[in-house]
Scaffold this motif. Sequence first.
Motif, PDB file in Angstrom:
ATOM      1  N   VAL A   1     -18.709 -15.137  -5.599  1.00 32.26           N
ATOM      2  CA  VAL A   1     -19.802 -14.289  -5.119  1.00 32.26           C
ATOM      3  C   VAL A   1     -20.620 -15.077  -4.104  1.00 32.26           C
ATOM      4  O   VAL A   1     -21.002 -16.219  -4.372  1.00 32.26           O
ATOM      5  N   ARG A   2     -20.867 -14.481  -2.945  1.00 30.25           N
ATOM      6  CA  ARG A   2     -21.657 -15.146  -1.903  1.00 30.25           C
ATOM      7  C   ARG A   2     -22.826 -14.269  -1.496  1.00 30.25           C
ATOM      8  O   ARG A   2     -22.714 -13.052  -1.460  1.00 30.25           O
ATOM      9  N   LYS A   3     -23.929 -14.912  -1.163  1.00 29.88           N
ATOM     10  CA  LYS A   3     -25.094 -14.182  -0.653  1.00 29.88           C
ATOM     11  C   LYS A   3     -25.695 -14.983   0.492  1.00 29.88           C
ATOM     12  O   LYS A   3     -26.072 -16.143   0.316  1.00 29.88           O
ATOM     13  N   ARG A   4     -25.770 -14.384   1.685  1.00 27.80           N
ATOM     14  CA  ARG A   4     -26.354 -15.076   2.833  1.00 27.80           C
ATOM     15  C   ARG A   4     -27.858 -15.231   2.624  1.00 27.80           C
ATOM     16  O   ARG A   4     -28.571 -14.269   2.362  1.00 27.80           O
TER      17      ARG A   4
ATOM     18  N   GLU B   1     -16.925 -14.530  24.096  1.00 32.28           N
ATOM     19  CA  GLU B   1     -16.868 -13.130  23.675  1.00 32.28           C
ATOM     20  C   GLU B   1     -18.129 -12.704  22.932  1.00 32.28           C
ATOM     21  O   GLU B   1     -18.870 -13.532  22.416  1.00 32.28           O
ATOM     22  N   THR B   2     -18.358 -11.377  22.862  1.00 31.27           N
ATOM     23  CA  THR B   2     -19.563 -10.865  22.208  1.00 31.27           C
ATOM     24  C   THR B   2     -19.481 -11.086  20.701  1.00 31.27           C
ATOM     25  O   THR B   2     -18.389 -11.115  20.122  1.00 31.27           O
ATOM     26  N   LEU B   3     -20.650 -11.202  20.082  1.00 32.43           N
ATOM     27  CA  LEU B   3     -20.695 -11.430  18.640  1.00 32.43           C
ATOM     28  C   LEU B   3     -20.060 -10.267  17.881  1.00 32.43           C
ATOM     29  O   LEU B   3     -19.338 -10.474  16.906  1.00 32.43           O
ATOM     30  N   ALA B   4     -20.323  -9.032  18.350  1.00 34.07           N
ATOM     31  CA  ALA B   4     -19.794  -7.851  17.661  1.00 34.07           C
ATOM     32  C   ALA B   4     -18.264  -7.836  17.701  1.00 34.07           C
ATOM     33  O   ALA B   4     -17.604  -7.551  16.687  1.00 34.07           O
ATOM     34  N   HIS B   5     -17.698  -8.166  18.855  1.00 30.26           N
ATOM     35  CA  HIS B   5     -16.238  -8.171  18.998  1.00 30.26           C
ATOM     36  C   HIS B   5     -15.618  -9.280  18.145  1.00 30.26           C
ATOM     37  O   HIS B   5     -14.611  -9.060  17.454  1.00 30.26           O
ATOM     38  N   LEU B   6     -16.218 -10.475  18.186  1.00 30.58           N
ATOM     39  CA  LEU B   6     -15.709 -11.598  17.393  1.00 30.58           C
ATOM     40  C   LEU B   6     -15.777 -11.300  15.898  1.00 30.58           C
ATOM     41  O   LEU B   6     -14.845 -11.605  15.152  1.00 30.58           O
TER      42      LEU B   6
ATOM     43  N   GLN C   1     -12.973  -8.913  15.025  1.00 29.10           N
ATOM     44  CA  GLN C   1     -11.654  -9.526  15.154  1.00 29.10           C
ATOM     45  C   GLN C   1     -11.402 -10.611  14.108  1.00 29.10           C
ATOM     46  O   GLN C   1     -10.288 -10.759  13.604  1.00 29.10           O
ATOM     47  N   MET C   2     -12.434 -11.380  13.778  1.00 25.48           N
ATOM     48  CA  MET C   2     -12.261 -12.544  12.896  1.00 25.48           C
ATOM     49  C   MET C   2     -12.627 -12.269  11.439  1.00 25.48           C
ATOM     50  O   MET C   2     -12.353 -13.092  10.568  1.00 25.48           O
ATOM     51  N   GLY C   3     -13.297 -11.141  11.199  1.00 26.92           N
ATOM     52  CA  GLY C   3     -13.712 -10.843   9.838  1.00 26.92           C
ATOM     53  C   GLY C   3     -14.816 -11.744   9.340  1.00 26.92           C
ATOM     54  O   GLY C   3     -14.854 -12.117   8.165  1.00 26.92           O
ATOM     55  N   ILE C   4     -15.721 -12.108  10.261  1.00 25.49           N
ATOM     56  CA  ILE C   4     -16.838 -13.011   9.940  1.00 25.49           C
ATOM     57  C   ILE C   4     -18.140 -12.329  10.367  1.00 25.49           C
ATOM     58  O   ILE C   4     -18.179 -11.677  11.411  1.00 25.49           O
ATOM     59  N   SER C   5     -19.187 -12.471   9.593  1.00 21.08           N
ATOM     60  CA  SER C   5     -20.464 -11.829   9.935  1.00 21.08           C
ATOM     61  C   SER C   5     -20.999 -12.360  11.259  1.00 21.08           C
ATOM     62  O   SER C   5     -20.766 -13.521  11.613  1.00 21.08           O
ATOM     63  N   GLU C   6     -21.725 -11.511  11.975  1.00 18.90           N
ATOM     64  CA  GLU C   6     -22.267 -11.899  13.290  1.00 18.90           C
ATOM     65  C   GLU C   6     -23.201 -13.097  13.180  1.00 18.90           C
ATOM     66  O   GLU C   6     -23.235 -13.953  14.068  1.00 18.90           O
ATOM     67  N   GLU C   7     -23.980 -13.174  12.072  1.00 17.56           N
ATOM     68  CA  GLU C   7     -24.930 -14.285  11.913  1.00 17.56           C
ATOM     69  C   GLU C   7     -24.220 -15.625  11.791  1.00 17.56           C
ATOM     70  O   GLU C   7     -24.763 -16.666  12.155  1.00 17.56           O
ATOM     71  N   LYS C   8     -22.985 -15.591  11.292  1.00 19.72           N
ATOM     72  CA  LYS C   8     -22.270 -16.837  11.039  1.00 19.72           C
ATOM     73  C   LYS C   8     -21.523 -17.364  12.267  1.00 19.72           C
ATOM     74  O   LYS C   8     -21.187 -18.544  12.337  1.00 19.72           O
ATOM     75  N   ILE C   9     -21.271 -16.505  13.239  1.00 23.84           N
ATOM     76  CA  ILE C   9     -20.442 -16.894  14.387  1.00 23.84           C
ATOM     77  C   ILE C   9     -21.083 -18.008  15.232  1.00 23.84           C
ATOM     78  O   ILE C   9     -20.394 -18.972  15.594  1.00 23.84           O
ATOM     79  N   PRO C  10     -22.389 -17.962  15.549  1.00 23.00           N
ATOM     80  CA  PRO C  10     -22.986 -19.097  16.293  1.00 23.00           C
ATOM     81  C   PRO C  10     -22.876 -20.417  15.530  1.00 23.00           C
ATOM     82  O   PRO C  10     -22.701 -21.484  16.136  1.00 23.00           O
ATOM     83  N   LEU C  11     -22.947 -20.352  14.194  1.00 22.42           N
ATOM     84  CA  LEU C  11     -22.821 -21.563  13.379  1.00 22.42           C
ATOM     85  C   LEU C  11     -21.373 -22.063  13.396  1.00 22.42           C
ATOM     86  O   LEU C  11     -21.122 -23.269  13.443  1.00 22.42           O
ATOM     87  N   MET C  12     -20.442 -21.122  13.386  1.00 27.35           N
ATOM     88  CA  MET C  12     -19.022 -21.475  13.477  1.00 27.35           C
ATOM     89  C   MET C  12     -18.743 -22.169  14.814  1.00 27.35           C
ATOM     90  O   MET C  12     -17.969 -23.131  14.877  1.00 27.35           O
ATOM     91  N   TYR C  13     -19.394 -21.697  15.861  1.00 29.91           N
ATOM     92  CA  TYR C  13     -19.187 -22.291  17.184  1.00 29.91           C
ATOM     93  C   TYR C  13     -19.712 -23.730  17.218  1.00 29.91           C
ATOM     94  O   TYR C  13     -19.044 -24.643  17.723  1.00 29.91           O
ATOM     95  N   ILE C  14     -20.915 -23.957  16.660  1.00 26.11           N
ATOM     96  CA  ILE C  14     -21.466 -25.317  16.611  1.00 26.11           C
ATOM     97  C   ILE C  14     -20.522 -26.235  15.830  1.00 26.11           C
ATOM     98  O   ILE C  14     -20.233 -27.364  16.247  1.00 26.11           O
ATOM     99  N   SER C  15     -20.005 -25.738  14.691  1.00 26.77           N
ATOM    100  CA  SER C  15     -19.070 -26.520  13.878  1.00 26.77           C
ATOM    101  C   SER C  15     -17.808 -26.852  14.667  1.00 26.77           C
ATOM    102  O   SER C  15     -17.297 -27.978  14.612  1.00 26.77           O
TER     103      SER C  15
END
Length: 514
Positions: free
Chosen positions: A35-38, A252-257, A260-274
């Motif tokens: 179980v995960r909660k952002r 690419e836009t956050l919504a499209h990513l 396509q990737m099955g990842i929440s929009e809030e997490k994508i900028p953090l994924m990019y930094i990683s």
Amino acid sequence: MSVKTFAAIEVGSFELTMKIFEFSGKNNMREIDCVRKRLDLGTDTYSDGIISNEKMEELCRTLKEFGSIMRSYQVDDYKAYGTSAIRETKNTAIILNQIALRTGIRMEVLSNSEQRFLDYKAVASREDSFRRIIEEKTAILDIGGGSIQISLFDNDTLVSTQNLLLGVLRIQEYMHHFEVNRAASENFISEMAMAQLNPYKKLYMKDRQVSNLIVIDEYMAPWAVRQSAEAETKGAMDWDVFRRMKERLRTETLAHLSAQMGISEEKIPLMYISAVLTDCIANLMGVQQIYVPGATLCDGIAYEYAEKINMFRGEHDFEKDIIACAMNISKRYMGSRKRSETLESITATIFDAMKKVHGLGKRERLYLRLAAILHDCGKYISMMNIGESSYNIIMATEIIGLSHTERKIVAGVVRFNHSRFEYYGQQSGNDILDKDSYLTVAKLTAILRLASGLDRSHKQKLIGVKAAVKDGQLVLTADSSEDITLEKGFFEEKKDFFVEVFSLEPVLKQRKTF
């Protein structure tokens, strides 16, 4: 067959996670729910040092929900740990008390070294692939919200581990503060990272080559594991795939990513930094293969719990890694390898012979080994003030796998081996230990002092030291063909504190060899 259900809870910088595990028989650990909660606690902590009331309310509400889920599974036990977002708050004790009162969940805060060690155990829980990978020259990159940890391995042995303040949420906070736009973000992250990574390379890598990079993170991992589903080794990533992913995250836009990737929009900028941090470190080390196995702190928590209840026993020797870490610290500060080995052998012999007298266990024996290895590291700073200098070095240097209190115990034993012992109630400031820890320091100091006296000349004159407790005495027998007047003199000098602590008279018997 005995079956146990266990819940592992991580209160992380960006989200709360609970995994339910089932242990059935030896080495059978199965995840049955996750179980995960952002909840972004890190931004508050890293900018203000305090978690807002609004987020505290949400934190407690989520933990109460976790409690209900645990009851529905009828868990036998649980462990709840907070990481850097809790650790770095100004009012950690108040937060923990509020959580306990409002949710019934008792949470502990992991030191950085404890957290990274559990992450490392999480990777090791993937037994086959982990063992095969670290047989080569390997680095583990553990990316957290507040910092990253880089650990170097060579032939299945930990060579060094260092913590750098390059956490994903911490970098994101700087980017928001400095209003860094998306086009300039990769250059900003790279420059910020390389300012710390270049000195790291000079100090710890030198000519060292790294073949494999294992990445532990909460950001790229879900996507990477899906991408490598067909690979022979789970989490193995092709460099071209990785770099294309990084470029997509940048353009690419956050919504499209997200779609396509099955990842929440809030997490994508953090994924990019990683991803940018991973790329920087991979280029710095010249790695040939990257692995993102998807291991989480919860997996490490479960692994350690299973070890403690004797339902899991991995092949990798984690104590060996802690010892290797101490040996590398000693080497860095020009410690004497021969003398350390001598003291380690003598102290272990005395400790094992006195089990019924001192009442200490396997963990305390490890502290004693570490203190023997680090006994003279302070000479690097001061030949006149070895105890204080050693204490400061140990407390300023992370030893992966030890908590802050455990490191303080080891540092205290080394310190009082050289200087006047401070009794319970005499210590002040940051040196204060609880009564049990103080007694451990006293007992281990008495043993180390006695062992130090037996090698006062630093010439390893006494061979094959044996110890036995008989009729109120600790009888130490050793072979030597040399003059041991110096050793006998300092042995007698060190006896008083030993007798005070254990009410046991040490006696040295020399067997002449010709």
